[in-house]
Design a protein around this motif. Structure first.
Motif, PDB file in Angstrom:
ATOM      1  N   UNK C 174       0.931  -1.250  -0.098  1.00  0.00           N
ATOM      2  CA  UNK C 174      -0.074  -0.067  -0.085  1.00  0.00           C
ATOM      3  C   UNK C 174       0.783   1.287  -0.090  1.00  0.00           C
ATOM      4  N   UNK C 176       3.528   3.705  -0.098  1.00  0.00           N
ATOM      5  CA  UNK C 176       4.930   3.436  -0.609  1.00  0.00           C
ATOM      6  C   UNK C 176       5.474   2.095  -0.344  1.00  0.00           C
ATOM      7  N   UNK C 177       4.940   1.285   0.288  1.00  0.00           N
ATOM      8  CA  UNK C 177       5.132  -0.138   0.723  1.00  0.00           C
ATOM      9  C   UNK C 177       4.956  -0.956  -0.508  1.00  0.00           C
ATOM     10  N   UNK C 178       5.947  -1.458  -1.336  1.00  0.00           N
ATOM     11  CA  UNK C 178       5.979  -2.204  -2.419  1.00  0.00           C
ATOM     12  C   UNK C 178       5.720  -3.677  -2.455  1.00  0.00           C
ATOM     13  N   UNK C 183       3.425  -9.454   9.981  1.00  0.00           N
ATOM     14  CA  UNK C 183       3.752  -9.095  11.477  1.00  0.00           C
ATOM     15  C   UNK C 183       2.704  -9.811  11.936  1.00  0.00           C
ATOM     16  N   UNK C 204       2.639   1.804  15.913  1.00  0.00           N
ATOM     17  CA  UNK C 204       4.354   2.106  16.372  1.00  0.00           C
ATOM     18  C   UNK C 204       4.781   2.957  15.445  1.00  0.00           C
ATOM     19  N   UNK C 205       5.438   3.893  15.980  1.00  0.00           N
ATOM     20  CA  UNK C 205       6.096   5.037  15.210  1.00  0.00           C
ATOM     21  C   UNK C 205       7.241   4.568  13.738  1.00  0.00           C
ATOM     22  N   UNK C 206       6.645   4.688  12.483  1.00  0.00           N
ATOM     23  CA  UNK C 206       7.345   4.120  11.539  1.00  0.00           C
ATOM     24  C   UNK C 206       6.934   2.794  11.104  1.00  0.00           C
ATOM     25  N   UNK C 207       6.087   2.081  11.791  1.00  0.00           N
ATOM     26  CA  UNK C 207       5.589   0.741  11.690  1.00  0.00           C
ATOM     27  C   UNK C 207       4.793   0.367  10.323  1.00  0.00           C
ATOM     28  N   UNK C 208       5.290  -0.432   9.502  1.00  0.00           N
ATOM     29  CA  UNK C 208       4.617  -0.556   8.285  1.00  0.00           C
ATOM     30  C   UNK C 208       3.303  -1.252   8.476  1.00  0.00           C
ATOM     31  N   UNK C 211       0.824   0.951  11.011  1.00  0.00           N
ATOM     32  CA  UNK C 211       0.411   2.253  10.266  1.00  0.00           C
ATOM     33  C   UNK C 211      -0.879   1.687   9.269  1.00  0.00           C
TER      34      UNK C 211
END
Lengths: 197, 149, 373
Positions: C174, C176-178, C183, C204-208, C211
């Motif tokens: 989704x 920018x996650x290619x 998890x 989590x801050x920055x967690x793929x 988020x």
């Protein structure tokens, strides 16, 4: 008219007196970057030798039986590149199957053999000097082994210089270039002993 | 060009969405080598050793863990809170994996506020990489000097 | 013949014959034929086509080795022990393995290619792991950063798990996650409700993945889950349970408590549940758990706030959860049947609790935990 040079003499001449790397300075980029590591150097040197021997043979056949009869020697550059690319492709598959560890350590350099100028250079020498089939193969194998020898020597020397106090500004590429210069001078000492032209 | 293949791979993995959602480069448009070189220069100018800075941050992290995820005051001037998540993050350079955590340090004396993880400390220590400008986890040398000074 | 026609013809002819040669060699070199996979000394046997990575081949046979990165060799989770010879460890595996694991020939299953018959050893519980298609049926904000997400299982419809185990969410690409990643989250649902899985997800801050769950996933959204994994569970002894959690560490305990109550399982066990938060803003399920305490005599719920604000009018325990825990172990908890520790949270919190517990006479071997690591 092919030169009347004994294939065995030609073999040793192409390793020592006219080393493709140190007297013609062909194939420098992978020579410098891979020689950091002894094991990969060995693998790449061997891969270059195999590619060079096979492409020399295949290119000679293509030249003799296809290009010359059709009078299309002017296409030799493009045809040789295609042959090299195909041989590298095949070698890649074989190495991947036989030794995944070597495959990974060679990484991008394996496909880059395709554009290694040492290989195209040696094949063009073979064409210019009108070698016969046996000569072409020995010249190819000899040039490859010469390349292997040169990269192994450099890798060994670099392993030593790593441990020695090199001035900061010369570390890495700087001292490597100087080393190559010395090695080239040493190899040029052989020149004139055997004429391969 | 060719011999920086490893660096190119690292750069790919630093982009947003590869390892973390924002990535490691922020809005920085400089090359990786330029970022690292500029920060190294800055460290020399500030007479701060990146290794020592990493040690300092590690000390704050360890002290902050006593708060069990809640903010606590450390050494009378820092408010430290640590957060942990399940799993590990790989280093973009491919040399190891690090526990997923985040440490927020708010220095009441200098007013500096930083957030970092075990991976940030490894990047600073092993690769001299403080992350690009605009990255939320950037450890700017100047901020580190004020925080630890 | 005209050289303009002849030239391309010859070039194309040579290229075509070389291409033919390559594809012929490819068929010979890359044909690994049928290979057999033998797991745990003949317990499971598979006949598969060789040539692909072990991780994917096992998944196609219905064996899901846990993996977070989806086979790119960047998470180091998909470890299996290989008993037969598959060649030396690859440079891409070594950073993720400890010297003991290398010694035992533990490998990353996404990195090794299946070339010949192979013998593996893996925990039996992985055999029952399945991949589920699911639909999100409800999402609730428990605190400002924790969401309770309920999934209905569509295909297959039932999950068998033990309270305390976890599942992995398959996060699709989704924004920018290619590439897809996975998890792990502990299940907070009751095992008896086989058709649903409930997870508590903290941002989590920055967690793929977190988020994704917090910002992209909506009610009615479809996701895949893989599970169940893990060996965090209630031990079958009469010893009293001393459970400590904070934040989303609530999840496995919620599942355990409601499961025990519903089945009246382990009837000798007293349960003490310590839940720490900073302020009431971070506290959740307070009413539900207090209600449970009222209805169920052997369950004792001790929420504690470390920094309650005066206006919150907090009447429970205050202080760090470790201090509260120490006070209770010393003064209130009956030790007749012995004590067992159950912890879920960050490594820092777990280590601190283990210290408190061992200092007060509990055996470290009887402290079980689900470390966020």
């Amino acid at each position: 008219m092919p030169p009347l040079i004994n294939p065995i003499t030609l073999f040793f001449a192409s390793i020592f007196t006219s080393n493709i790397l140190l007297t013609n300075f062909l194939g420098m980029c992978s020579f410098i970057s891979i020689s950091k590591d002894w094991k990969s150097s060995f693998g790449l040197g061997m891969a270059v030798t195999v590619v060079l021997t096979i492409t020399a043979a295949v290119s000679w056949l293509v030249l003799r039986f296809v290009l010359v009869p059709f009078g299309m020697e002017y296409l030799s550059f493009i045809i040789f590149i295609i042959v090299i690319a195909a041989v590298v492709q095949i070698l890649e598959m074989v190495i991947d199957r036989a030794s995944p560890a070597l495959y990974l350590s060679l990484g991008i350099f394996l496909p880059l053999i395709t554009v290694n100028c040492a290989i195209l250079g040696a094949i063009l020498f073979m064409q210019i000097r009108s070698y016969n089939f046996i000569q072409a193969i020995t010249f190819g194998a000899g040039s490859g082994l010469g390349w292997w020898l040169a990269i192994m020597l450099l890798a060994a020397i670099r392993e030593r210089t790593e441990k020695n106090p090199v001035p900061a500004g010369l570390k890495g590429p700087g001292i490597t270039m100087i080393t190559i210069g010395f090695m080239a001078m040493a190899f040029i000492g052989f020149s004139g002993m055997i004429a391969v032209q | 060009m060719k011999n920086t293949e490893a660096e190119k791979n690292a750069l790919q993995r630093m982009k947003p969405g590869a390892i973390t959602i924002q990535g490691f480069l922020g809005t920085d448009t400089r090359s990786l080598a330029d970022i690292i070189e500029a920060d190294a220069e800055e460290f020399r100018r500030l007479k701060l050793d990146p290794e020592e800075a990493a040690d300092g941050l590690e000390r704050l992290r360890d002290a902050g863990q006593a708060g069990l995820g809640e903010p606590i005051t450390v050494e009378g001037r820092y408010i430290v809170s640590t957060g942990d998540a399940r799993g590990v993050l790989p280093c973009p350079y491919g040399d190891g994996v690090f526990h997923k955590n985040s440490v927020t340090v708010d220095d009441e004396q200098s007013g500096v506020e930083l957030i970092y993880s075990d991976l940030s400390l490894h990047l600073l220590r092993a690769h001299g990489f403080c992350q690009g400008q605009g990255s939320p986890f950037r450890l700017a040398p100047e901020a580190l000097a004020r925080l630890l000074g | 013949m005209n050289p303009i026609i002849l030239g391309p013809l010859v070039t194309a002819g040579i290229a075509a014959s070389l291409a033919l040669l390559i594809s012929l060699i490819d068929r010979v070199v890359n044909d690994y034929g049928e290979v057999s996979i033998d797991i745990n000394g003949g317990k499971r046997m598979y006949k598969v086509r060789g040539g692909s990575a072990l991780l994917g081949t096992l998944a196609a046979e219905g064996i899901f080795v846990p993996s977070a990165c989806g086979g790119r060799g960047s998470c180091g989770a998909c470890k299996v022990r290989v008993l037969s010879d598959v060649g030396p460890h690859l440079p891409t595996e070594i950073p993720y393995l400890t010297p003991q694991e290398i010694e035992q020939n533990v490998r990353l299953s996404c990195q090794i290619k299946l070339k010949k018959d192979i013998q593996l050893e893996m925990p039996e519980e992985l055999f029952s792991v399945k991949k589920f298609k699911s639909t999100v049926t409800s999402m609730k904000d428990l605190t400002y950063d924790i969401k309770e997400v309920l999934f209905r299982l569509d295909e297959p419809k039932d999950i068998d798990f033990i309270a305390g185990q976890y599942v992995q969410i398959v996060v699709p690409p989704y924004g920018s996650v290619k590439e897809s990643v996975q998890r792990a989250y502990s299940m907070s649902s009751r095992p008896l409700d086989k058709n649903h899985v409930e997870l508590l997800v903290r941002l989590v801050p920055g967690g793929i993945a977190t988020t994704f769950v917090h910002q992209q996933l909506k009610e009615g959204g479809k996701v895949e889950l893989v599970g169940a994994f893990g060996d965090f569970r209630v031990r079958d002894t009469p010893a009293a349970m001393v459970c400590v959690a904070g934040g989303s560490g609530m999840a496995p305990f919620k599942s355990m408590f409601y499961d025990m109550r519903e089945n009246n399982s382990f009837p000798e066990k007293e349960i003490w549940y310590f839940f720490g938060a900073r302020t009431t803003k971070d506290m959740f399920y307070l009413d539900e758990l207090r209600q449970l305490q009222k209805e169920w005599s052997r369950f004792h719920f001790i929420p504690a706030l470390s920094e309650p604000k005066p206006e919150e009018n907090w009447k429970g325990e205050t202080g760090l959860i470790t201090d509260v825990l120490e006070k209770y172990i010393k003064e209130k908890i009956g030790k007749d049947e012995g004590l067992e520790g159950y912890l879920c949270g960050s490594p820092g919190m777990i280590n601190a609790c283990i210290n408190v517990m061992t200092r007060n006479g509990m055996e470290e071997s009887k402290v079980y935990y689900d470390k966020f690591a």
